[in-house]
Motif scaffolding. Structure first.
Motif, mmCIF file in Angstrom:
data_model
loop_
_atom_site.group_PDB
_atom_site.id
_atom_site.type_symbol
_atom_site.label_atom_id
_atom_site.label_comp_id
_atom_site.label_asym_id
_atom_site.label_seq_id
_atom_site.Cartn_x
_atom_site.Cartn_y
_atom_site.Cartn_z
ATOM 1 N N ARG A 59 23.154 16.959 29.129
ATOM 2 C CA ARG A 59 22.546 18.262 28.853
ATOM 3 C C ARG A 59 22.681 19.099 30.111
ATOM 4 O O ARG A 59 22.355 18.637 31.195
ATOM 5 C CB ARG A 59 21.061 18.116 28.520
ATOM 6 C CG ARG A 59 20.820 17.737 27.122
ATOM 7 C CD ARG A 59 19.362 17.961 26.760
ATOM 8 N NE ARG A 59 19.145 17.256 25.515
ATOM 9 C CZ ARG A 59 18.045 16.663 25.181
ATOM 10 N NH1 ARG A 59 17.012 16.690 25.977
ATOM 11 N NH2 ARG A 59 17.934 16.053 24.036
ATOM 12 N N THR A 98 22.475 23.054 26.947
ATOM 13 C CA THR A 98 23.660 22.797 26.129
ATOM 14 C C THR A 98 24.038 21.325 26.234
ATOM 15 O O THR A 98 24.014 20.756 27.320
ATOM 16 C CB THR A 98 24.850 23.659 26.612
ATOM 17 O OG1 THR A 98 24.499 25.033 26.520
ATOM 18 C CG2 THR A 98 26.100 23.404 25.793
ATOM 19 N N ARG A 145 31.535 21.349 23.938
ATOM 20 C CA ARG A 145 30.144 21.806 23.851
ATOM 21 C C ARG A 145 29.641 21.407 22.472
ATOM 22 O O ARG A 145 30.306 21.650 21.476
ATOM 23 C CB ARG A 145 30.064 23.310 24.043
ATOM 24 C CG ARG A 145 30.551 23.720 25.406
ATOM 25 C CD ARG A 145 30.097 25.108 25.785
ATOM 26 N NE ARG A 145 30.623 25.525 27.058
ATOM 27 C CZ ARG A 145 30.270 25.047 28.244
ATOM 28 N NH1 ARG A 145 29.392 24.096 28.317
ATOM 29 N NH2 ARG A 145 30.803 25.489 29.350
ATOM 30 N N TYR A 154 26.331 20.777 19.519
ATOM 31 C CA TYR A 154 24.974 21.038 19.046
ATOM 32 C C TYR A 154 24.688 20.080 17.909
ATOM 33 O O TYR A 154 25.594 19.628 17.215
ATOM 34 C CB TYR A 154 24.743 22.501 18.650
ATOM 35 C CG TYR A 154 25.382 22.939 17.361
ATOM 36 C CD1 TYR A 154 24.710 22.798 16.141
ATOM 37 C CD2 TYR A 154 26.642 23.508 17.352
ATOM 38 C CE1 TYR A 154 25.292 23.206 14.955
ATOM 39 C CE2 TYR A 154 27.227 23.922 16.171
ATOM 40 C CZ TYR A 154 26.548 23.781 14.974
ATOM 41 O OH TYR A 154 27.124 24.176 13.799
ATOM 42 N N GLU A 209 30.907 19.848 17.559
ATOM 43 C CA GLU A 209 31.373 20.031 18.919
ATOM 44 C C GLU A 209 32.584 20.944 18.909
ATOM 45 O O GLU A 209 33.342 20.969 17.938
ATOM 46 C CB GLU A 209 31.669 18.702 19.609
ATOM 47 C CG GLU A 209 32.528 17.744 18.865
ATOM 48 C CD GLU A 209 32.632 16.397 19.557
ATOM 49 O OE1 GLU A 209 31.738 16.045 20.344
ATOM 50 O OE2 GLU A 209 33.613 15.705 19.319
#
Length: 187
Positions: A69, A73, A94, A96, A108
């Protein structure tokens, strides 16, 4: 730099396949997912013990994912080497977590517009081993907090992966140590 560009382009192509929904036959069970993944415990380094090889990871050694993290993010950082004596290459996605999935479904993206689906199929109660896959079952990973895994644990994870609908027979072990090169079942 050229190799990195090809890797990103390839990931985009694979990602596009992850965005497409293919109707399943009634005989095909939906993918089983881990129930309630604790994100704090899931963070950190995961060695890639085995995967279904694809162009971006095929033939790599000493590879792992480092999930972190940073400023709110989630980052999924892949590290892999062409040989045990070469410098590692990396790429970062990146991520979520998709709401209401028990933290088992992630999206991602390497570029922001295209995403890949990342499924946490299984994580053991101690967060020492995990199975990850894609919705179409074309890609899967066996991961561990340690770079070596005993045969009994590996075989038990393959049984779980098969039960979740993945072709475990397509997995190839990823050499984490030089003595594993050329051994049966390794890439």
């Amino acid at each position: 730099m050229k190799r990195f560009a090809w890797a990103v382009l390839g990931l985009v192509a694979i990602g596009l396949t992850g965005c497409i929904t293919i109707p399943r036959s009634p005989d095909t069970a939906p993918t089983q997912l881990a129930a309630n993944v604790d994100l704090d415990r899931y963070m950190g380094k995961w060695y890639i013990i085995a995967n279904i090889p694809y162009f971006a990871e095929k033939g790599k050694v000493a590879s792992y994912f480092d999930i972190k993290r940073e400023n709110g993010t989630l980052l999924d950082i892949y590290v892999g080497q062409d040989t045990f004596y070469s410098s590692p290459g990396t790429f970062t996605m990146r991520d979520y977590v998709v709401p209401n999935t028990g933290n088992a479904v992630w999206r991602e993206t390497p570029l922001g517009l295209i995403y890949f689906s990342y499924l946490v199929v299984y994580v053991d109660p101690d967060y020492k081993t995990a199975l990850v896959g894609y919705p179409g079952h074309e890609l899967a990973w066996v991961m561990s907090r340690e770079p070596r895994m005993d045969d009994a644990t590996y075989k038990a994870l393959l049984v779980r992966l098969t039960a979740a609908g993945y072709p475990a027979d397509q997995l190839r072990k990823v050499p984490q140590f030089p003595d594993q090169l050329g051994q049966p079942g390794f890439q």
